[in-house]
Enzyme design. Sequence first.
Site, PDB file in Angstrom:
ATOM      1  N   ASP A  91     -46.670  -8.834  33.582  1.00  0.00           N
ATOM      2  CA  ASP A  91     -45.832  -9.017  32.300  1.00  0.00           C
ATOM      3  C   ASP A  91     -46.011  -7.932  31.010  1.00  0.00           C
ATOM      4  O   ASP A  91     -47.175  -7.958  30.921  1.00  0.00           O
ATOM      5  CB  ASP A  91     -46.133 -10.479  31.748  1.00  0.00           C
ATOM      6  CG  ASP A  91     -45.218 -11.134  30.786  1.00  0.00           C
ATOM      7  OD1 ASP A  91     -44.372 -10.078  30.261  1.00  0.00           O
ATOM      8  OD2 ASP A  91     -45.640 -12.178  30.112  1.00  0.00           O
TER       9      ASP A  91
ATOM     10  N   CYS B 118     -28.975  -2.848  27.241  1.00  0.00           N
ATOM     11  CA  CYS B 118     -27.559  -2.978  27.574  1.00  0.00           C
ATOM     12  C   CYS B 118     -26.686  -3.643  26.706  1.00  0.00           C
ATOM     13  O   CYS B 118     -26.020  -4.739  27.034  1.00  0.00           O
ATOM     14  CB  CYS B 118     -27.391  -3.058  28.978  1.00  0.00           C
ATOM     15  SG  CYS B 118     -28.016  -4.626  29.632  1.00  0.00           S
TER      16      CYS B 118
ATOM     17  N   ALA C  35     -38.798  -2.702  34.645  1.00  0.00           N
ATOM     18  CA  ALA C  35     -38.174  -1.349  35.477  1.00  0.00           C
ATOM     19  C   ALA C  35     -37.136  -1.916  36.639  1.00  0.00           C
ATOM     20  O   ALA C  35     -36.181  -1.238  36.842  1.00  0.00           O
ATOM     21  CB  ALA C  35     -39.285  -0.844  36.587  1.00  0.00           C
ATOM     22  N   ALA C  36     -37.087  -3.213  36.913  1.00  0.00           N
ATOM     23  CA  ALA C  36     -36.026  -3.577  37.951  1.00  0.00           C
ATOM     24  C   ALA C  36     -34.746  -3.193  37.541  1.00  0.00           C
ATOM     25  O   ALA C  36     -34.373  -3.663  36.286  1.00  0.00           O
ATOM     26  CB  ALA C  36     -36.474  -4.700  38.501  1.00  0.00           C
TER      27      ALA C  36
ATOM     28  N   GLY D 185     -34.667  -0.724  39.229  1.00  0.00           N
ATOM     29  CA  GLY D 185     -35.421   0.577  39.461  1.00  0.00           C
ATOM     30  C   GLY D 185     -34.499   1.950  39.419  1.00  0.00           C
ATOM     31  O   GLY D 185     -35.196   3.240  39.601  1.00  0.00           O
ATOM     32  N   GLY D 186     -33.488   1.856  39.053  1.00  0.00           N
ATOM     33  CA  GLY D 186     -32.475   2.960  38.744  1.00  0.00           C
ATOM     34  C   GLY D 186     -33.090   3.992  37.713  1.00  0.00           C
ATOM     35  O   GLY D 186     -33.119   5.330  38.191  1.00  0.00           O
TER      36      GLY D 186
ATOM     37  N   ASP E 140     -36.912  -0.748  28.689  1.00  0.00           N
ATOM     38  CA  ASP E 140     -35.679  -0.972  28.932  1.00  0.00           C
ATOM     39  C   ASP E 140     -35.851  -2.586  28.825  1.00  0.00           C
ATOM     40  O   ASP E 140     -35.993  -3.440  29.731  1.00  0.00           O
ATOM     41  CB  ASP E 140     -35.108  -0.694  30.369  1.00  0.00           C
ATOM     42  CG  ASP E 140     -33.698  -0.876  30.547  1.00  0.00           C
ATOM     43  OD1 ASP E 140     -33.374  -1.611  29.514  1.00  0.00           O
ATOM     44  OD2 ASP E 140     -33.164  -0.768  31.617  1.00  0.00           O
TER      45      ASP E 140
END
Length: 430
Positions: free
Chosen positions: A302, A374, A253-254, A256-257, A321
Site C-alpha cells: 500500500d 486521469c 503502477a497497475a 504497468g504502461g 499516478d
Amino acid sequence: MKHANTRASSAFILMQVLENGLSLREILPAEQQKFSDKDKAWIQQMVFGVLRQLPLLQFWMRQLLEKPLKGKNKVAEFVILLGIYQLAFSRVSTHAAVAETVSACQSLKVQSLKGLVNAVLRNFIRQDLATHTPDNAQIKSGLPNWLYKQVEQHYPEKLGVLVDAMHQQAPIWLRVNQRQITVQDYAKQLSEQQVEFSLSAEHAEAIILPRAGDITQLPGYQQGWFAVQDGAAQMAAALLDAQPNERILDACAAPGGKTCHILERQPNLQECIALDVDQSRLDRIAENLQRLQLNADLLCADAASPDKWWDGRQFDRILLDAPCSATGVIRRHPDIKWLRKAKDIDELVQLQSKIMDAMWPLLKPGGSMLYATCSILPKENHQQISAFLQRHKDASLGATTQHGDPPGRQILPGESQMDGFYYCMLLKSQ
C-alpha cells in the site's frame, strides 16, 4: 450467468453495472465469451451506447412506463432501455429492434413481461418520441447531475465541447517499443497489412488507430513491439525523465504502461520498483513487462503505508499516478459516470493527499515527484497540489509543468485526440 442472445446479454450487463455497481471490466468480457467477434463488438457497442445516453433514454422510458419495475422484473427495464436505444440511435431495423429485444425477455426469465416490453417499444415509435428531447441540458449531456454541475462550474466556456468529447469513441493509441523496433519500421508493417493509422506530432513513440480491433492480431504483438497506451498517459515517462543509475518508484503502477515506458526510455536504471496494492493488478504488470521484454521489481503493498514495506533507501524520482475519479477517461469507460458518486470525490481527495504525504519522505533531497491523475476535477488536481505545497515547505513546482495559477498541466478529453489527464511535477529542495 450467460445468455442465449446478444440483447439478453446486453440487458444483463447493463443491470449489473447500473443496479449492482459492477464495472464493465468485471462483467463485460465474461458475458461476451460465448459469442462471435462480431456479436462481441455489437454487445459492447450497445452497452456503451446505453450508458452514454442513459439520462435521455430514462426520460423517454418514464413517459412510457406507468410505474418502475421491481424485484426480478427489474431486468425488463434494461431490456426497454436497450430497445429504445436501438430505435433512437442505431442502424438496427425497427422490426429487429422490437422483435429481437422482446424475445430477450425469454432468456432473462421474465417472459411474462414480453407484452409490456412490446407495448412500450411500439408506443415509443408511435409517439415519435425520438424527436422529443427535453429542454434540460443535463439530460441531453448524458452525464449524471453531480458531474454535469462540476463540468459546468469549472469549464463553463468549454462545456459543450467537453460533453461531446466525453461521448466520442476514443481512438486506439499505440506506444511503439523502441527497444524492439522504430516507429518508422512499425508504421511500414501496419501499411503492409493495410491497417489505417496516423502519427502524432506531439508523441514521438505513438501511432493512432482510428478504429478499434483485435490488438493481438496487429503485427508484433507477441514480440512486444508495442503497447496500448493513450497519448496523455504516454507523457508521464517523458515528464519524469529518468536518468541512468537512478532509483525510480512507480507508485500505484497497475496495469504497468507507465512502468514499461520508463524502462523503454531509460534502460540503464539502478532500480525500478512498480508498486501496487492489488496482487491481481500486479500480475498484469508482470504480463506486460514479459511481453515487452522488460524487467522491474514488483511489490504488492500500500503506497499510503510505506512503513510496512519501505527499506529506507530514498528514490531519485517517484511517479505517483494517484487513485482518482477517472472522469478524464469516460469516453473509454462510460460506466464510470454511473459507478462514481459525488461523495466518492472527497474520499478520493483524502486518499490522494494521504499517499502524497506518505511518498514525500521516500524522495531524496533534490529529487522529483510527478503527480498524475486521469481526472478533470480541480479538487483532485491543481487544488490538491496547492494544498500539498502549503503543507510541505520543501516542495516547489518543477519546470515541466506550467507555473502560476493553477499549477500543473490539465489535459481535457479530446485535446489532440487524448484522454483527460493531469500532471504536476514537484521538486524537493536540497
